[in-house]
Write a protein that holds these residues in place. Sequence first.
Motif, short mmCIF file in Angstrom:
data_model
loop_
_atom_site.label_atom_id
_atom_site.label_comp_id
_atom_site.label_asym_id
_atom_site.label_seq_id
_atom_site.Cartn_x
_atom_site.Cartn_y
_atom_site.Cartn_z
N GLN A 166 14.28 12.02 -4.72
CA GLN A 166 14.31 13.08 -5.73
C GLN A 166 13.24 12.90 -6.80
N ARG A 167 12.12 12.30 -6.40
CA ARG A 167 10.97 12.17 -7.30
C ARG A 167 10.00 13.33 -7.09
N LEU A 168 10.08 13.97 -5.91
CA LEU A 168 9.33 15.19 -5.61
C LEU A 168 10.35 16.23 -5.18
N THR A 179 0.82 -1.22 0.00
CA THR A 179 0.00 0.00 0.00
C THR A 179 0.85 1.26 0.00
N HIS A 180 1.98 1.29 0.71
CA HIS A 180 2.81 2.50 0.72
C HIS A 180 3.43 2.75 -0.65
N GLU A 181 3.73 1.69 -1.41
CA GLU A 181 4.25 1.86 -2.77
C GLU A 181 3.17 2.45 -3.67
N MET A 182 1.94 1.97 -3.52
CA MET A 182 0.84 2.50 -4.33
C MET A 182 0.55 3.96 -3.96
N LEU A 183 0.60 4.25 -2.65
CA LEU A 183 0.38 5.62 -2.20
C LEU A 183 1.45 6.54 -2.78
N ALA A 184 2.69 6.10 -2.81
CA ALA A 184 3.77 6.92 -3.37
C ALA A 184 3.50 7.23 -4.84
N GLU A 185 3.06 6.24 -5.59
CA GLU A 185 2.77 6.47 -7.01
C GLU A 185 1.59 7.43 -7.18
N GLU A 186 0.57 7.29 -6.34
CA GLU A 186 -0.59 8.18 -6.43
C GLU A 186 -0.21 9.62 -6.09
N LYS A 202 -3.08 20.26 0.63
CA LYS A 202 -3.85 19.69 -0.49
C LYS A 202 -3.56 18.19 -0.63
N ILE A 203 -2.29 17.83 -0.53
CA ILE A 203 -1.91 16.42 -0.66
C ILE A 203 -2.51 15.62 0.49
N SER A 204 -2.37 16.14 1.71
CA SER A 204 -2.92 15.45 2.89
C SER A 204 -4.43 15.30 2.79
N GLY A 205 -5.10 16.33 2.29
CA GLY A 205 -6.55 16.26 2.13
C GLY A 205 -6.98 15.24 1.11
N LYS A 206 -6.28 15.19 -0.01
CA LYS A 206 -6.61 14.25 -1.09
C LYS A 206 -6.43 12.80 -0.62
N PHE A 207 -5.41 12.55 0.18
CA PHE A 207 -5.08 11.18 0.59
C PHE A 207 -5.34 10.94 2.08
N ARG A 208 -6.29 11.68 2.65
CA ARG A 208 -6.55 11.61 4.09
C ARG A 208 -6.93 10.22 4.57
N VAL A 242 0.98 9.81 4.89
CA VAL A 242 1.13 10.71 3.74
C VAL A 242 2.43 11.50 3.87
N LYS A 243 2.69 12.06 5.05
CA LYS A 243 3.92 12.83 5.25
C LYS A 243 5.16 11.95 5.07
N ALA A 244 5.12 10.73 5.58
CA ALA A 244 6.26 9.82 5.44
C ALA A 244 6.52 9.50 3.97
N VAL A 245 5.47 9.30 3.19
CA VAL A 245 5.64 9.00 1.77
C VAL A 245 6.19 10.23 1.04
N ILE A 246 5.69 11.42 1.37
CA ILE A 246 6.21 12.64 0.74
C ILE A 246 7.70 12.79 1.05
N GLU A 247 8.09 12.60 2.31
CA GLU A 247 9.50 12.70 2.68
C GLU A 247 10.34 11.68 1.91
N SER A 248 9.82 10.48 1.75
CA SER A 248 10.52 9.44 1.00
C SER A 248 10.67 9.83 -0.47
N LEU A 249 9.62 10.38 -1.07
CA LEU A 249 9.69 10.81 -2.46
C LEU A 249 10.68 11.96 -2.65
N VAL A 250 10.76 12.86 -1.66
CA VAL A 250 11.73 13.95 -1.71
C VAL A 250 13.14 13.38 -1.64
#
Length: 162
Positions: free
Chosen positions: A146-148, A102-109, A122-128, A135-143
């Motif tokens: 270097q994907r975000l 699920t965390h991999e799918m969330l990262a892609e979404e 906005k991101i937190s609201g969309k994926f609440r 959500v924050k952990a996935v964003i930090e991982s994507l940063v």
Amino acid sequence: MISHEIASDHEIDLHEKTWTEALPEFIAFYNEAVQRAGGPPARLNVIHGYGSSGTGGVLRKRLQNFLKEHALQGRLEFTPGEHADANPGHTVVQPLQPLPATHEMLAEEIWAYCQRPRTLSKISGKFRRHGEPSVKAVIESLVRQQRLRMVGKGSRKTYEAV
């Protein structure tokens, strides 16, 4: 269409769960069946209920939409219960390949959602439904990957897909 005889140890009951609870439980059950099989896994019976609306419940609709997406990717085949045995309260799934966690799918979404710059709120609201800490952990991982990238837009910070 796939054959519909199913052994009881290949059944999971998700009804009366929320989608947020049901999805990770289904993925873990599915991937365990794939791993355990060694060859083509046995068909899985996913009980999701039909819902009280008379048009199908939220869980049934979300699960079948999720299955459609992964069927198009060649990971599985499925038959809604109403086509298998006239019972819309379950779905028969034939696993072919493991599903992403699920965390991999969330990262892609999140990455796809951030094709246009988006604020954290906005991101937190969309994926609440996944919970703000996830959500924050996935964003930090994507940063870190270097994907975000974080972009200053006026006084607000936004995240944008790279």
